[in-house]
Design a protein around this motif. Structure first.
Motif, PDB file in Angstrom:
ATOM      1  N   GLN A  19       0.838  -1.200   0.000  1.00  0.00           N
ATOM      2  CA  GLN A  19       0.000   0.000   0.000  1.00  0.00           C
ATOM      3  C   GLN A  19       0.875   1.253   0.000  1.00  0.00           C
ATOM      4  O   GLN A  19       0.548   2.242  -0.646  1.00  0.00           O
ATOM      5  CB  GLN A  19      -0.951  -0.007   1.193  1.00  0.00           C
ATOM      6  N   GLY A  23       0.819   4.207  -2.721  1.00  0.00           N
ATOM      7  CA  GLY A  23       0.587   5.551  -2.206  1.00  0.00           C
ATOM      8  C   GLY A  23       1.622   6.547  -2.720  1.00  0.00           C
ATOM      9  O   GLY A  23       1.286   7.672  -3.105  1.00  0.00           O
ATOM     10  N   VAL A  28      -0.360   9.829  -2.324  1.00  0.00           N
ATOM     11  CA  VAL A  28      -1.203   9.775  -1.123  1.00  0.00           C
ATOM     12  C   VAL A  28      -0.538   8.830  -0.126  1.00  0.00           C
ATOM     13  O   VAL A  28       0.388   8.107  -0.467  1.00  0.00           O
ATOM     14  CB  VAL A  28      -2.641   9.294  -1.447  1.00  0.00           C
ATOM     15  N   THR A  31      -2.391   5.000   4.480  1.00  0.00           N
ATOM     16  CA  THR A  31      -3.712   4.973   5.114  1.00  0.00           C
ATOM     17  C   THR A  31      -4.808   5.260   4.094  1.00  0.00           C
ATOM     18  O   THR A  31      -5.868   4.634   4.115  1.00  0.00           O
ATOM     19  CB  THR A  31      -3.774   6.004   6.267  1.00  0.00           C
ATOM     20  N   THR A  32      -4.530   6.179   3.189  1.00  0.00           N
ATOM     21  CA  THR A  32      -5.510   6.514   2.148  1.00  0.00           C
ATOM     22  C   THR A  32      -5.732   5.324   1.233  1.00  0.00           C
ATOM     23  O   THR A  32      -6.877   4.989   0.903  1.00  0.00           O
ATOM     24  CB  THR A  32      -5.042   7.744   1.343  1.00  0.00           C
ATOM     25  N   MET A  35      -7.866   2.885   2.961  1.00  0.00           N
ATOM     26  CA  MET A  35      -9.269   3.323   2.963  1.00  0.00           C
ATOM     27  C   MET A  35      -9.929   3.063   1.609  1.00  0.00           C
ATOM     28  O   MET A  35     -11.091   2.657   1.548  1.00  0.00           O
ATOM     29  CB  MET A  35      -9.364   4.794   3.352  1.00  0.00           C
ATOM     30  N   TYR A  36      -9.177   3.283   0.511  1.00  0.00           N
ATOM     31  CA  TYR A  36      -9.711   2.975  -0.825  1.00  0.00           C
ATOM     32  C   TYR A  36     -10.012   1.481  -0.938  1.00  0.00           C
ATOM     33  O   TYR A  36     -11.056   1.083  -1.435  1.00  0.00           O
ATOM     34  CB  TYR A  36      -8.712   3.340  -1.926  1.00  0.00           C
ATOM     35  N   SER A  41     -13.376   4.937   1.574  1.00  0.00           N
ATOM     36  CA  SER A  41     -13.180   6.196   0.860  1.00  0.00           C
ATOM     37  C   SER A  41     -13.061   5.857  -0.619  1.00  0.00           C
ATOM     38  O   SER A  41     -12.653   4.753  -0.983  1.00  0.00           O
ATOM     39  CB  SER A  41     -11.898   6.882   1.357  1.00  0.00           C
ATOM     40  N   PRO A  43     -11.447   7.205  -4.319  1.00  0.00           N
ATOM     41  CA  PRO A  43     -10.510   8.163  -4.904  1.00  0.00           C
ATOM     42  C   PRO A  43     -11.250   9.193  -5.762  1.00  0.00           C
ATOM     43  O   PRO A  43     -12.278   8.871  -6.375  1.00  0.00           O
ATOM     44  CB  PRO A  43      -9.601   7.298  -5.784  1.00  0.00           C
TER      45      PRO A  43
END
Length: 123
Positions: A19, A23, A28, A31-32, A35-36, A41, A43
């Motif tokens: 990840q 990222g 990003v 953590t983002t 989340m995706y 979350s 994108p």
């Protein structure tokens, strides 16, 4: 229809990426990406385009709207084999070919062999 979160995770793992790796490419944090992938979350359009461009896939494929993976509207033979293996819960498929490239005909033969083995198991 496969979710963007599942497709993203699948693409990342196919490419042996963490990840954090993905990222960094997308600009990003880890953590983002998490989340995706968890569906917590989504994108934005700019990130979706970056993902599609990086993995050389269509946006429709990324969004789970199509099984056609690449831009020239064909499903690559290896993608067909991977899909067949996944759909039939095949855990291990191993072969060793040293220094040889597969032609599209070779890959079609492999796909047909897998279909044959699956059909024999179902009897």
């Amino acid at each position: 229809m496969i979710a963007l979160s599942d497709r993203l995770k699948e693409l990342r793992k196919e490419n042996n990426m963490t990840q954090s790796d993905l990222g960094k490419i997308l600009g990003v944090g880890k953590t983002t990406i998490s989340m995706y992938e968890n569906g917590n979350s989504t994108p934005n359009d700019e990130i979706k385009i970056k993902i599609a461009n990086y993995f050389n896939i269509s946006l429709d494929y990324l969004l789970g709207k199509s099984e056609i993976r690449n831009y020239n509207n064909t499903i690559k033979p290896m993608d067909k084999i991977n899909k067949l293996v996944k759909e039939n819960n095949i855990n291990t498929l191993a072969a060793h070919f040293e220094g040889e490239e597969f032609t599209e005909d070779d890959l079609e033969d492999i796909e047909n062999f897998i279909r044959y083995v699956i059909s024999k198991k179902k009897k």
